[in-house]
Design a protein around this motif. Structure first.
Motif, PDB file in Angstrom:
ATOM      1  N   TYR A 248       0.726  -0.924  -0.318  1.00 13.55           N
ATOM      2  CA  TYR A 248      -0.059   0.164   0.193  1.00 13.55           C
ATOM      3  C   TYR A 248       0.937   1.742  -0.129  1.00 13.55           C
ATOM      4  O   TYR A 248       1.764   1.104   0.535  1.00 13.55           O
ATOM      5  CB  TYR A 248      -0.888  -0.117   1.428  1.00 13.55           C
ATOM      6  CG  TYR A 248      -1.635  -0.593   0.841  1.00 13.55           C
ATOM      7  CD1 TYR A 248      -3.080  -1.177   0.645  1.00 13.55           C
ATOM      8  CD2 TYR A 248      -2.060  -1.938   2.382  1.00 13.55           C
ATOM      9  CE1 TYR A 248      -3.912  -1.650   0.766  1.00 13.55           C
ATOM     10  CE2 TYR A 248      -2.725  -2.935   2.116  1.00 13.55           C
ATOM     11  CZ  TYR A 248      -4.013  -2.628   1.481  1.00 13.55           C
ATOM     12  OH  TYR A 248      -5.269  -4.059   1.143  1.00 13.55           O
ATOM     13  N   SER A 249      -0.015   1.933  -0.532  1.00 17.49           N
ATOM     14  CA  SER A 249       1.048   3.512  -0.533  1.00 17.49           C
ATOM     15  C   SER A 249       1.270   3.972   0.610  1.00 17.49           C
ATOM     16  O   SER A 249       0.258   4.078   1.534  1.00 17.49           O
ATOM     17  CB  SER A 249       0.430   4.605  -1.544  1.00 17.49           C
ATOM     18  OG  SER A 249      -0.881   4.983  -1.318  1.00 17.49           O
ATOM     19  N   ALA A 250       2.282   4.867   0.788  1.00 17.15           N
ATOM     20  CA  ALA A 250       1.922   5.705   2.659  1.00 17.15           C
ATOM     21  C   ALA A 250       0.761   6.870   2.471  1.00 17.15           C
ATOM     22  O   ALA A 250       0.028   6.455   3.643  1.00 17.15           O
ATOM     23  CB  ALA A 250       2.954   7.251   2.716  1.00 17.15           C
ATOM     24  N   THR A 255      -4.104   7.006   5.704  1.00 17.37           N
ATOM     25  CA  THR A 255      -6.014   7.051   5.987  1.00 17.37           C
ATOM     26  C   THR A 255      -6.108   5.564   6.827  1.00 17.37           C
ATOM     27  O   THR A 255      -7.414   5.444   7.868  1.00 17.37           O
ATOM     28  CB  THR A 255      -6.183   7.335   4.289  1.00 17.37           C
ATOM     29  OG1 THR A 255      -6.235   7.946   3.790  1.00 17.37           O
ATOM     30  CG2 THR A 255      -7.485   7.157   4.829  1.00 17.37           C
ATOM     31  N   MET A 256      -5.550   4.492   6.272  1.00 11.41           N
ATOM     32  CA  MET A 256      -6.315   2.906   7.027  1.00 11.41           C
ATOM     33  C   MET A 256      -6.323   3.155   9.140  1.00 11.41           C
ATOM     34  O   MET A 256      -6.740   2.678   8.939  1.00 11.41           O
ATOM     35  CB  MET A 256      -5.106   2.374   6.383  1.00 11.41           C
ATOM     36  CG  MET A 256      -5.792   1.585   4.756  1.00 11.41           C
ATOM     37  SD  MET A 256      -4.695   0.724   4.281  1.00 11.41           S
ATOM     38  CE  MET A 256      -4.639  -0.861   4.786  1.00 11.41           C
ATOM     39  N   PRO A 262      -3.067  13.352   4.761  1.00 16.16           N
ATOM     40  CA  PRO A 262      -1.107  12.603   4.137  1.00 16.16           C
ATOM     41  C   PRO A 262      -0.172  13.412   4.881  1.00 16.16           C
ATOM     42  O   PRO A 262       0.997  12.658   5.494  1.00 16.16           O
ATOM     43  CB  PRO A 262      -1.184  12.842   2.716  1.00 16.16           C
ATOM     44  CG  PRO A 262      -2.853  12.716   2.423  1.00 16.16           C
ATOM     45  CD  PRO A 262      -3.811  13.711   3.215  1.00 16.16           C
ATOM     46  N   SER A 263      -0.388  14.915   4.769  1.00 21.32           N
ATOM     47  CA  SER A 263       0.781  15.881   5.421  1.00 21.32           C
ATOM     48  C   SER A 263       0.897  15.666   6.603  1.00 21.32           C
ATOM     49  O   SER A 263       2.187  15.517   7.038  1.00 21.32           O
ATOM     50  CB  SER A 263       0.445  17.330   4.674  1.00 21.32           C
ATOM     51  OG  SER A 263       0.767  17.468   3.423  1.00 21.32           O
ATOM     52  N   TYR A 264      -0.126  15.187   7.585  1.00 21.32           N
ATOM     53  CA  TYR A 264      -0.228  15.554   9.241  1.00 21.32           C
ATOM     54  C   TYR A 264       0.185  13.828   9.426  1.00 21.32           C
ATOM     55  O   TYR A 264       1.336  13.789  10.481  1.00 21.32           O
ATOM     56  CB  TYR A 264      -1.132  15.893   9.513  1.00 21.32           C
ATOM     57  CG  TYR A 264      -1.550  15.233  11.525  1.00 21.32           C
ATOM     58  CD1 TYR A 264      -0.680  16.198  11.249  1.00 21.32           C
ATOM     59  CD2 TYR A 264      -2.146  15.027  11.116  1.00 21.32           C
ATOM     60  CE1 TYR A 264      -1.045  16.404  13.181  1.00 21.32           C
ATOM     61  CE2 TYR A 264      -2.270  14.793  13.293  1.00 21.32           C
ATOM     62  CZ  TYR A 264      -1.343  15.306  13.634  1.00 21.32           C
ATOM     63  OH  TYR A 264      -1.484  15.165  15.135  1.00 21.32           O
ATOM     64  N   PHE A 265       0.207  13.016   8.812  1.00 22.92           N
ATOM     65  CA  PHE A 265      -0.053  11.294   8.771  1.00 22.92           C
ATOM     66  C   PHE A 265       2.008  11.584   8.931  1.00 22.92           C
ATOM     67  O   PHE A 265       2.680  11.045   9.194  1.00 22.92           O
ATOM     68  CB  PHE A 265      -0.290  10.813   7.695  1.00 22.92           C
ATOM     69  CG  PHE A 265       0.648   9.063   7.566  1.00 22.92           C
ATOM     70  CD1 PHE A 265       1.123   8.119   8.757  1.00 22.92           C
ATOM     71  CD2 PHE A 265       1.567   8.812   6.703  1.00 22.92           C
ATOM     72  CE1 PHE A 265       2.112   7.422   8.788  1.00 22.92           C
ATOM     73  CE2 PHE A 265       2.185   7.836   6.498  1.00 22.92           C
ATOM     74  CZ  PHE A 265       1.634   6.835   8.060  1.00 22.92           C
ATOM     75  N   ASN A 266       2.745  12.075   7.284  1.00 24.06           N
ATOM     76  CA  ASN A 266       3.891  11.954   7.157  1.00 24.06           C
ATOM     77  C   ASN A 266       4.631  12.909   8.135  1.00 24.06           C
ATOM     78  O   ASN A 266       5.758  12.318   8.764  1.00 24.06           O
ATOM     79  CB  ASN A 266       4.609  13.101   5.810  1.00 24.06           C
ATOM     80  CG  ASN A 266       5.867  12.810   5.587  1.00 24.06           C
ATOM     81  OD1 ASN A 266       5.892  11.685   4.482  1.00 24.06           O
ATOM     82  ND2 ASN A 266       6.161  13.738   5.288  1.00 24.06           N
ATOM     83  N   VAL A 273       9.413   8.406  14.266  1.00 25.42           N
ATOM     84  CA  VAL A 273      10.096   7.625  14.337  1.00 25.42           C
ATOM     85  C   VAL A 273      11.702   8.401  13.752  1.00 25.42           C
ATOM     86  O   VAL A 273      13.138   7.136  13.231  1.00 25.42           O
ATOM     87  CB  VAL A 273       9.902   6.596  13.046  1.00 25.42           C
ATOM     88  CG1 VAL A 273      10.179   5.344  12.175  1.00 25.42           C
ATOM     89  CG2 VAL A 273       8.410   6.026  12.820  1.00 25.42           C
ATOM     90  N   GLY A 274      11.511   9.430  12.902  1.00 22.67           N
ATOM     91  CA  GLY A 274      13.218   9.987  13.193  1.00 22.67           C
ATOM     92  C   GLY A 274      13.082  10.207  11.476  1.00 22.67           C
ATOM     93  O   GLY A 274      14.682   9.982  11.213  1.00 22.67           O
ATOM     94  N   MET A 275      12.268   9.858  10.506  1.00 26.09           N
ATOM     95  CA  MET A 275      12.418   9.220   8.845  1.00 26.09           C
ATOM     96  C   MET A 275      10.959   9.247   8.414  1.00 26.09           C
ATOM     97  O   MET A 275       9.821   9.292   9.423  1.00 26.09           O
ATOM     98  CB  MET A 275      13.717   8.101   8.315  1.00 26.09           C
ATOM     99  CG  MET A 275      12.743   6.464   9.514  1.00 26.09           C
ATOM    100  SD  MET A 275      13.505   5.333   8.435  1.00 26.09           S
ATOM    101  CE  MET A 275      14.770   5.404   9.627  1.00 26.09           C
ATOM    102  N   SER A 276      11.115   9.825   7.441  1.00 27.82           N
ATOM    103  CA  SER A 276       9.646   9.603   7.101  1.00 27.82           C
ATOM    104  C   SER A 276       9.373   8.322   6.330  1.00 27.82           C
ATOM    105  O   SER A 276       9.824   7.031   6.840  1.00 27.82           O
ATOM    106  CB  SER A 276       9.557   9.800   5.381  1.00 27.82           C
ATOM    107  OG  SER A 276      10.452   9.156   4.362  1.00 27.82           O
ATOM    108  N   PRO A 277       7.835   8.106   6.271  1.00 25.61           N
ATOM    109  CA  PRO A 277       7.468   6.435   5.918  1.00 25.61           C
ATOM    110  C   PRO A 277       8.048   6.139   4.827  1.00 25.61           C
ATOM    111  O   PRO A 277       8.325   5.041   5.097  1.00 25.61           O
ATOM    112  CB  PRO A 277       5.942   7.177   5.365  1.00 25.61           C
ATOM    113  CG  PRO A 277       5.811   8.109   6.607  1.00 25.61           C
ATOM    114  CD  PRO A 277       6.546   8.796   6.334  1.00 25.61           C
TER     115      PRO A 277
END
Length: 294
Positions: A248-250, A255-256, A262-266, A273-277
């Motif tokens: 699945y895409s980031a 959303t899942m 999406p910006s808030y999730f990233n 975590v210290g890095m992007s998804p």
């Protein structure tokens, strides 16, 4: 000459002759910048962790527990857990996943009672446990023809040793110190079931039928997190699992797990975590490939 006689007619530990299955085995050297694991759970398998070196604080089923070299950590199925790191910045460990475990008196995929502490000092059993895990890892990494069969029997030996180890702890442990705060447990269970929904302090408090202030105070006292901090870390932990285990895409994964934006999730993923998804996915996939080559 020294001789040991094997007792005949021993009673197997597994119910109905069902034998468990080894599902995964990792040899982990985790640094602060590498694949920090936020809150997550496994529905159909349990995890066994052996700490080879380092120390830190793990959140296990809503409680923070200090772990150190030589400790065994047992996550029964559906137990929410999170690994963090200590001052030295790294913990070296083995992580072993087992499914289809059925032990008399315990629920499926549970190695210990849910009421006892999941952290045990391996003591004099350390070397035997470490040797078994290293041999299993070497067999699987080497892709030997009979590696799955060899590792199956080694896993059964590991479980037998751990049953003896944990039983001796349970017999000595003071059960009075193991009683969970009932309200804190109710709040945690509700969040674990509904974390992907649009949760607010108001909606959680209403579902539990207590005031927002009282709910927040009790939950922070029980887990060390505010309710919304716990919701966020729970979502991020599940997102980590989906990033590694699915295609699945980031955006879809965000959303899942309950992040509508999406910006808030990233931003939240990167902060925790210290890095992007996407970097997390690439890093962990690369680590798994390197491990399989050894």
């Amino acid at each position: 000459m020294e001789q040991c006689v094997v007792k005949k007619g021993f009673v197997p530990s597994f119910e109905g002759g069902k034998e468990p299955e080894l599902t995964f085995l990792y040899k982990i050297k985790a640094e602060k910048s590498d694949c920090i694991r936020a809150m997550h759970a496994h529905a159909n398998e349990l995890e066994i962790i052996l700490i080879n070196s380092g120390q830190g604080v793990y959140s296990i089923d809503g409680k923070r527990r200090a772990v150190k070299e030589g400790d065994i950590i047992i996550y029964n199925s559906n137990v929410v857990h999170e690994e963090t790191f200590g001052i030295d910045g790294q913990i070296n460990s083995y992580c072993c996943g087992i499914s289809n475990l059925h032990l008399t008196g315990l629920r499926p995929n549970a190695l210990i009672s849910d009421e006892v502490s999941p952290v045990f000092a391996s003591g004099g059993h350390y070397q035997d446990i470490a040797n078994l895990l290293e041999l299993m890892f070497t067999q699987l990494a080497g892709r030997l023809p009979r590696a799955p069969e060899t590792c199956h029997y080694l896993m059964l030996s590991l479980i037998s040793i751990l049953l003896d180890l944990t039983q001796s702890y349970v017999e000595r442990e003071d059960r009075k110190g193991l009683k969970n705060n009932i309200l804190g447990r109710r709040i945690k269970n509700y969040i674990d079931e509904h974390y992907a929904e649009d949760l607010t302090l108001e909606s959680i408090a209403k579902a539990i039928n207590v005031s927002i202030y009282y709910m927040s105070h009790i939950f922070k006292e029980e887990t060390g997190y505010s309710p919304l901090q716990y919701v966020s870390r729970r979502r991020i932990g599940e997102a980590q699992s989906l990033l590694v285990q699915t295609d699945y895409s980031a955006t879809q994964i965000g959303t899942m797990v309950g992040f509508g934006n999406p910006s808030y999730f990233n931003a939240m993923f990167t902060k925790n975590v210290g890095m992007s998804p996407l970097k997390y996915r690439r890093t962990c996939v690369s680590m798994n490939k390197e491990g399989s080559k050894k």
